[in-house]
Write an enzyme that holds these catalytic residues in place. Structure first.
Site, PDB file in Angstrom:
ATOM      1  N   GLY A  97     -45.404  22.922 -63.607  1.00 17.78           N
ATOM      2  CA  GLY A  97     -45.225  22.496 -62.221  1.00 17.78           C
ATOM      3  C   GLY A  97     -44.529  23.489 -61.323  1.00 17.78           C
ATOM      4  O   GLY A  97     -43.648  23.121 -60.561  1.00 17.78           O
ATOM      5  N   THR A  98     -44.949  24.736 -61.389  1.00 15.27           N
ATOM      6  CA  THR A  98     -44.398  25.711 -60.441  1.00 15.27           C
ATOM      7  C   THR A  98     -45.520  26.568 -59.869  1.00 15.27           C
ATOM      8  O   THR A  98     -46.436  26.967 -60.590  1.00 15.27           O
ATOM      9  CB  THR A  98     -43.306  26.607 -61.058  1.00 15.27           C
ATOM     10  N   SER A  99     -45.400  26.833 -58.567  1.00 19.71           N
ATOM     11  CA  SER A  99     -46.422  27.647 -57.901  1.00 19.71           C
ATOM     12  C   SER A  99     -46.241  29.127 -58.237  1.00 19.71           C
ATOM     13  O   SER A  99     -47.046  29.942 -57.815  1.00 19.71           O
ATOM     14  CB  SER A  99     -46.326  27.443 -56.397  1.00 19.71           C
ATOM     15  N   TYR A 101     -28.873  17.866 -47.429  1.00 20.88           N
ATOM     16  CA  TYR A 101     -28.582  17.676 -48.858  1.00 20.88           C
ATOM     17  C   TYR A 101     -28.055  16.267 -49.143  1.00 20.88           C
ATOM     18  O   TYR A 101     -28.318  15.718 -50.217  1.00 20.88           O
ATOM     19  CB  TYR A 101     -27.666  18.792 -49.382  1.00 20.88           C
ATOM     20  N   GLN A 103     -36.168  25.467 -61.844  1.00 20.34           N
ATOM     21  CA  GLN A 103     -35.916  25.852 -60.448  1.00 20.34           C
ATOM     22  C   GLN A 103     -35.455  24.637 -59.658  1.00 20.34           C
ATOM     23  O   GLN A 103     -35.077  24.750 -58.508  1.00 20.34           O
ATOM     24  CB  GLN A 103     -37.202  26.387 -59.815  1.00 20.34           C
ATOM     25  N   ASN A 104     -35.528  23.469 -60.286  1.00 23.64           N
ATOM     26  CA  ASN A 104     -35.207  22.235 -59.564  1.00 23.64           C
ATOM     27  C   ASN A 104     -33.704  22.030 -59.468  1.00 23.64           C
ATOM     28  O   ASN A 104     -32.950  22.351 -60.386  1.00 23.64           O
ATOM     29  CB  ASN A 104     -35.835  21.028 -60.257  1.00 23.64           C
ATOM     30  N   VAL A 105     -33.325  21.427 -58.368  1.00 28.59           N
ATOM     31  CA  VAL A 105     -31.914  21.137 -58.168  1.00 28.59           C
ATOM     32  C   VAL A 105     -31.610  19.679 -58.509  1.00 28.59           C
ATOM     33  O   VAL A 105     -30.459  19.255 -58.478  1.00 28.59           O
ATOM     34  CB  VAL A 105     -31.471  21.473 -56.731  1.00 28.59           C
ATOM     35  N   HIS A 145     -31.510  27.527 -59.449  1.00 30.17           N
ATOM     36  CA  HIS A 145     -31.275  27.433 -58.007  1.00 30.17           C
ATOM     37  C   HIS A 145     -30.177  26.450 -57.631  1.00 30.17           C
ATOM     38  O   HIS A 145     -30.097  26.009 -56.497  1.00 30.17           O
ATOM     39  CB  HIS A 145     -32.587  27.064 -57.290  1.00 30.17           C
TER      40      HIS A 145
HETATM   41  P1  NAD Z   1     -43.462  24.632 -55.333  1.00 27.54           P
HETATM   42  O1  NAD Z   1     -43.353  23.467 -54.396  1.00 27.54           O
HETATM   43  O2  NAD Z   1     -43.655  26.002 -54.790  1.00 27.54           O
HETATM   44  O3  NAD Z   1     -44.662  24.373 -56.326  1.00 27.54           O
HETATM   45  C1  NAD Z   1     -44.832  23.157 -56.955  1.00 27.54           C
HETATM   46  C2  NAD Z   1     -45.949  23.304 -57.953  1.00 27.54           C
HETATM   47  O4  NAD Z   1     -46.088  22.066 -58.615  1.00 27.54           O
HETATM   48  C3  NAD Z   1     -47.309  23.667 -57.335  1.00 27.54           C
HETATM   49  O5  NAD Z   1     -47.886  24.722 -58.077  1.00 27.54           O
HETATM   50  C4  NAD Z   1     -48.114  22.377 -57.504  1.00 27.54           C
HETATM   51  O6  NAD Z   1     -49.500  22.648 -57.770  1.00 27.54           O
HETATM   52  C5  NAD Z   1     -47.463  21.759 -58.725  1.00 27.54           C
HETATM   53  N1  NAD Z   1     -47.532  20.311 -58.843  1.00 27.54           N
HETATM   54  C6  NAD Z   1     -47.459  19.366 -57.865  1.00 27.54           C
HETATM   55  N2  NAD Z   1     -47.509  18.136 -58.400  1.00 27.54           N
HETATM   56  C7  NAD Z   1     -47.599  18.308 -59.755  1.00 27.54           C
HETATM   57  C8  NAD Z   1     -47.665  17.427 -60.854  1.00 27.54           C
HETATM   58  N3  NAD Z   1     -47.668  16.095 -60.678  1.00 27.54           N
HETATM   59  N4  NAD Z   1     -47.756  17.944 -62.110  1.00 27.54           N
HETATM   60  C9  NAD Z   1     -47.772  19.305 -62.304  1.00 27.54           C
HETATM   61  N5  NAD Z   1     -47.721  20.182 -61.297  1.00 27.54           N
HETATM   62  C10 NAD Z   1     -47.628  19.697 -60.038  1.00 27.54           C
HETATM   63  O7  NAD Z   1     -42.201  24.528 -56.264  1.00 27.54           O
HETATM   64  P2  NAD Z   1     -41.452  25.601 -57.131  1.00 27.54           P
HETATM   65  O8  NAD Z   1     -42.434  26.519 -57.758  1.00 27.54           O
HETATM   66  O9  NAD Z   1     -40.522  24.829 -57.960  1.00 27.54           O
HETATM   67  O10 NAD Z   1     -40.614  26.444 -56.068  1.00 27.54           O
HETATM   68  C11 NAD Z   1     -40.116  25.871 -54.916  1.00 27.54           C
HETATM   69  C12 NAD Z   1     -38.623  25.925 -54.671  1.00 27.54           C
HETATM   70  O11 NAD Z   1     -38.254  24.672 -54.090  1.00 27.54           O
HETATM   71  C13 NAD Z   1     -37.771  26.079 -55.867  1.00 27.54           C
HETATM   72  O12 NAD Z   1     -36.834  27.029 -55.547  1.00 27.54           O
HETATM   73  C14 NAD Z   1     -37.045  24.732 -56.059  1.00 27.54           C
HETATM   74  O13 NAD Z   1     -35.684  24.964 -56.283  1.00 27.54           O
HETATM   75  C15 NAD Z   1     -37.173  24.039 -54.746  1.00 27.54           C
HETATM   76  N6  NAD Z   1     -37.487  22.587 -54.845  1.00 27.54           N
HETATM   77  C16 NAD Z   1     -36.872  21.814 -55.777  1.00 27.54           C
HETATM   78  C17 NAD Z   1     -37.187  20.444 -55.882  1.00 27.54           C
HETATM   79  C18 NAD Z   1     -36.490  19.601 -56.913  1.00 27.54           C
HETATM   80  O14 NAD Z   1     -35.347  19.901 -57.248  1.00 27.54           O
HETATM   81  N7  NAD Z   1     -37.132  18.578 -57.469  1.00 27.54           N
HETATM   82  C19 NAD Z   1     -38.152  19.890 -55.044  1.00 27.54           C
HETATM   83  C20 NAD Z   1     -38.766  20.716 -54.080  1.00 27.54           C
HETATM   84  C21 NAD Z   1     -38.425  22.082 -54.006  1.00 27.54           C
END
Ligand code: NAD
Length: 232
Positions: free
Chosen positions: A174-176, A55, A88-90, A106
């Site tokens: 932008g979430t899977s 972290y 969901q982003n931190v 999260h």
């Molecule tokens: P994920 O990694 O599972 O999915 C990311 C999604 O974003 C995918 O569907 C992908 O196709 C899409 N994507 C990638 N680049 C893109 C873009 N430029 N524009 C639009 N879409 C795009 O992430 P999630 O669904 O957020 O779940 C993963 C977990 O990981 C969450 O719990 C989250 O807290 C954590 N996480 C957070 C961060 C952050 O805080 N930025 C980064 C990585 C993971």
């Protein structure tokens, strides 16, 4: 006239173009550290030093990046709509992009909390980013990342459901839709709500009728988001 209620639900993809790697992208931080070691309750119990190190690196990475056009476009929607962001982003890129109501499902990278009393939450600053297993708060208690680890409850989930239940428009970016319970929020928008899902590689969402899916990068689609929402 009252503004329409817009809930924007975001995942790692909204921050990808700022340079923060998503969960599943090759070459990201997540590849070098097995996720269950650095983002689970068991992993933290087993090796807190490693988890703190992970972290700390992510905090440093966050300081070096900026909000992108998508974060800014979401913030600008507040002029027209009554907006809540559920992320969901931190990272703190929604806040730095100008959004005023952001619920972090999260947790938050720039915060840590007491191991003894979870209501004692501390905001880290640029000059004070590094936390380790020997760090103590003013009560002499150890600290942990203010992150919802895998295997832990998601305390803000009930509040998120309430927000989604009351929306007129649900915008997903932008979430899977892979990480539960967060992904389950898609069940809760009212039947008459308009739902739009923007993602480079959208998940299959055909089980819920009437979702407009827009395939593409969040920051590239950002300039057209206001028009997408206004379309009937
Ligand atoms: P994920 O990694 O599972 O999915 C990311 C999604 O974003 C995918 O569907 C992908 O196709 C899409 N994507 C990638 N680049 C893109 C873009 N430029 N524009 C639009 N879409 C795009 O992430 P999630 O669904 O957020 O779940 C993963 C977990 O990981 C969450 O719990 C989250 O807290 C954590 N996480 C957070 C961060 C952050 O805080 N930025 C980064 C990585 C993971």
């Amino acid at each position: 006239m009252a503004k329409k209620r817009l809930v924007v639900f975001t995942g790692a993809g909204v921050s990808a173009e700022s340079g923060i790697s998503t969960f599943r992208d090759a070459g990201g931080l997540w590849d070098k550290y097995p996720v269950m070691q650095v983002a689970s309750a068991d992993g933290f119990a087993r090796d807190p030093a490693l988890v703190h190190q992970f972290y700390n690196m992510r905090r440093k990475e966050l300081l070096g990046v900026e909000p992108n056009a998508a974060h800014r476009a979401i913030a600008e929607l507040e002029a027209t709509y009554d907006v809540d962001v559920i992320t969901q982003n931190v990272d703190n890129l929604h806040e730095r992009g100008g959004s005023t109501r952001v619920l972090h499902l999260h947790g938050e990278l720039m915060k840590v909390r007491s191991l003894r009393d979870e209501s004692r939450i501390y905001e880290l600053t640029e000059g004070n980013l590094m936390v380790d297993e020997n760090s103590r708060d003013e009560y002499g208690d150890g600290l942990r990342p203010h992150i919802v680890f895998f295997q832990e409850d998601v305390p803000m989930f009930e509040r998120a459901i309430e927000l989604v239940r009351s929306c007129d428009i649900f915008l997903i970016i932008g979430t899977s839709l892979n990480v539960y319970p967060a992904a389950g929020l898609l069940v809760y928008p009212p039947k008459i709500a308009k739902i739009i899902y923007i993602d480079t590689n959208p998940a299959k969402v055909d089980w819920r009728a009437g979702i407009k899916v827009v395939a593409g990068k969040a920051a590239e689609i950002a300039p057209t988001i206001a028009d997408l929402l206004a379309e009937e």
